[in-house]
Design a protein around this motif. Sequence first.
Motif, PDB file in Angstrom:
ATOM      1  N   MET A   1     -26.112  35.751 -60.776  1.00  8.24           N
ATOM      2  CA  MET A   1     -24.931  34.856 -60.848  1.00  8.24           C
ATOM      3  C   MET A   1     -24.182  35.048 -62.170  1.00  8.24           C
ATOM      4  O   MET A   1     -24.762  35.079 -63.237  1.00  8.24           O
ATOM      5  CB  MET A   1     -25.406  33.403 -60.705  1.00  8.24           C
ATOM      6  N   MET A   2     -22.874  35.153 -62.091  1.00 12.74           N
ATOM      7  CA  MET A   2     -22.060  35.290 -63.307  1.00 12.74           C
ATOM      8  C   MET A   2     -22.189  34.039 -64.164  1.00 12.74           C
ATOM      9  O   MET A   2     -22.320  32.939 -63.635  1.00 12.74           O
ATOM     10  CB  MET A   2     -20.585  35.442 -62.923  1.00 12.74           C
ATOM     11  N   ASP A   3     -22.111  34.199 -65.456  1.00 10.19           N
ATOM     12  CA  ASP A   3     -22.204  32.989 -66.274  1.00 10.19           C
ATOM     13  C   ASP A   3     -20.844  32.299 -66.392  1.00 10.19           C
ATOM     14  O   ASP A   3     -19.798  32.895 -66.159  1.00 10.19           O
ATOM     15  CB  ASP A   3     -22.855  33.259 -67.626  1.00 10.19           C
ATOM     16  N   ASP A   4     -20.929  31.024 -66.728  1.00  9.11           N
ATOM     17  CA  ASP A   4     -19.735  30.179 -66.731  1.00  9.11           C
ATOM     18  C   ASP A   4     -18.558  30.749 -67.508  1.00  9.11           C
ATOM     19  O   ASP A   4     -17.430  30.723 -67.044  1.00  9.11           O
ATOM     20  CB  ASP A   4     -20.058  28.819 -67.359  1.00  9.11           C
ATOM     21  N   SER A   5     -18.822  31.256 -68.703  1.00 11.54           N
ATOM     22  CA  SER A   5     -17.669  31.693 -69.495  1.00 11.54           C
ATOM     23  C   SER A   5     -17.043  32.951 -68.917  1.00 11.54           C
ATOM     24  O   SER A   5     -15.834  33.130 -69.007  1.00 11.54           O
ATOM     25  CB  SER A   5     -18.026  31.928 -70.963  1.00 11.54           C
ATOM     26  N   ASN A   6     -17.871  33.795 -68.317  1.00 12.33           N
ATOM     27  CA  ASN A   6     -17.302  34.980 -67.681  1.00 12.33           C
ATOM     28  C   ASN A   6     -16.449  34.568 -66.486  1.00 12.33           C
ATOM     29  O   ASN A   6     -15.380  35.134 -66.252  1.00 12.33           O
ATOM     30  CB  ASN A   6     -18.424  35.932 -67.260  1.00 12.33           C
ATOM     31  N   VAL A   7     -16.953  33.593 -65.739  1.00  9.37           N
ATOM     32  CA  VAL A   7     -16.181  33.080 -64.604  1.00  9.37           C
ATOM     33  C   VAL A   7     -14.852  32.512 -65.076  1.00  9.37           C
ATOM     34  O   VAL A   7     -13.785  32.868 -64.577  1.00  9.37           O
ATOM     35  CB  VAL A   7     -16.961  31.994 -63.836  1.00  9.37           C
ATOM     36  N   ALA A   8     -14.922  31.636 -66.070  1.00 10.25           N
ATOM     37  CA  ALA A   8     -13.695  31.018 -66.568  1.00 10.25           C
ATOM     38  C   ALA A   8     -12.724  32.076 -67.078  1.00 10.25           C
ATOM     39  O   ALA A   8     -11.531  32.056 -66.745  1.00 10.25           O
ATOM     40  CB  ALA A   8     -14.013  30.003 -67.670  1.00 10.25           C
ATOM     41  N   ALA A   9     -13.229  33.014 -67.849  1.00 13.28           N
ATOM     42  CA  ALA A   9     -12.356  34.053 -68.393  1.00 13.28           C
ATOM     43  C   ALA A   9     -11.707  34.864 -67.279  1.00 13.28           C
ATOM     44  O   ALA A   9     -10.505  35.159 -67.336  1.00 13.28           O
ATOM     45  CB  ALA A   9     -13.147  34.977 -69.324  1.00 13.28           C
ATOM     46  N   SER A  10     -12.475  35.192 -66.252  1.00  9.86           N
ATOM     47  CA  SER A  10     -11.922  35.992 -65.159  1.00  9.86           C
ATOM     48  C   SER A  10     -10.891  35.217 -64.356  1.00  9.86           C
ATOM     49  O   SER A  10      -9.846  35.759 -63.967  1.00  9.86           O
ATOM     50  CB  SER A  10     -13.042  36.464 -64.232  1.00  9.86           C
ATOM     51  N   LEU A  11     -11.176  33.947 -64.100  1.00  8.33           N
ATOM     52  CA  LEU A  11     -10.204  33.126 -63.372  1.00  8.33           C
ATOM     53  C   LEU A  11      -8.922  33.007 -64.178  1.00  8.33           C
ATOM     54  O   LEU A  11      -7.816  33.069 -63.632  1.00  8.33           O
ATOM     55  CB  LEU A  11     -10.780  31.739 -63.074  1.00  8.33           C
ATOM     56  N   ALA A  12      -9.074  32.851 -65.481  1.00  2.73           N
ATOM     57  CA  ALA A  12      -7.888  32.744 -66.336  1.00  2.73           C
ATOM     58  C   ALA A  12      -7.037  34.012 -66.243  1.00  2.73           C
ATOM     59  O   ALA A  12      -5.811  33.937 -66.188  1.00  2.73           O
ATOM     60  CB  ALA A  12      -8.300  32.486 -67.783  1.00  2.73           C
ATOM     61  N   GLU A  13      -7.708  35.145 -66.184  1.00  4.46           N
ATOM     62  CA  GLU A  13      -6.940  36.398 -66.067  1.00  4.46           C
ATOM     63  C   GLU A  13      -6.180  36.457 -64.742  1.00  4.46           C
ATOM     64  O   GLU A  13      -5.009  36.826 -64.704  1.00  4.46           O
ATOM     65  CB  GLU A  13      -7.852  37.617 -66.207  1.00  4.46           C
ATOM     66  N   LEU A  14      -6.836  36.059 -63.679  1.00  5.56           N
ATOM     67  CA  LEU A  14      -6.148  36.074 -62.377  1.00  5.56           C
ATOM     68  C   LEU A  14      -5.097  34.970 -62.285  1.00  5.56           C
ATOM     69  O   LEU A  14      -4.237  34.991 -61.404  1.00  5.56           O
ATOM     70  CB  LEU A  14      -7.151  35.919 -61.236  1.00  5.56           C
ATOM     71  N   GLY A  15      -5.162  34.038 -63.202  1.00  2.00           N
ATOM     72  CA  GLY A  15      -4.245  32.913 -63.183  1.00  2.00           C
ATOM     73  C   GLY A  15      -2.914  33.207 -63.850  1.00  2.00           C
ATOM     74  O   GLY A  15      -2.346  32.359 -64.522  1.00  2.00           O
TER      75      GLY A  15
END
Lengths: 102, 102
Positions: free
Chosen positions: A1-15
Amino acid sequence: MMDDSNVAASLAELGNMHRLSIFRFLVKAGHEGAPVGDIQKALEIPSSTLSHHLSRMVKVGLITQNKKSRTIFCLPNFEHLEGLISFLQEECCMGYEKSASR
Amino acid sequence: MMDDSNVAASLAELGNMHRLSIFRFLVKAGHEGAPVGDIQKALEIPSSTLSHHLSRMVKVGLITQNKKSRTIFCLPNFEHLEGLISFLQEECCMGYEKSASR
DNA sequence: TTATTATTTCGATATTTCTAGAAATATAGG
DNA sequence: CCTATATTTCTAGAAATATCGAAATAATAA
């Protein structure tokens, strides 16, 4: 499972509309991806701006690049996106059942 | 289907650790959601900062709020999240087949 | 070597976001 | 009315992001 900050960072990029468009363009581009220049022409983003967005996406792992002579091919990282989707489903949809009609 | 800018805006909101944590907290909070004050205590975010993040999330439709006397209950909007997930799957995973071993 | 093509780096500016204290507002109870 | 509680609005500084022209770098071809 991806860790929270990686998830947040990736979502931010797609955002960001430019980056979301870039990702979708790459998805449509097929198995060998697309050269930076093709993205530039298709989406009409100035090359320095495009380069900035691409490097951010590479940094979080959303896309990968490989160079063939002068040309850099960009590829969407599907496993990474799958990781994001799984995170959202597992961590953010707990207890939610989609109604049958949809 | 959600439109591109709504998708981008929503992903951008989830692309912040505070807000991602808030959303996950609400998911775990059960069917009536959680009061702003409970989120504040649990996540230890100063109330003005929290209010800022909450209002952004409400604005894009990620959460909804309903007031009962002095207390405002926050609820995750699962349909909205489902919309995001569907977008990512349909628009960004075209042509990708997950390997069977995962 | 010179020119051409592909892409990035630099540099500068404009805009947005994040953060949080202080003050304001809303509601309820004594 | 006065006090307490819940939350938002105001304000402002700091940090991050977005934008893009110009110059730099890399690779190839002439």
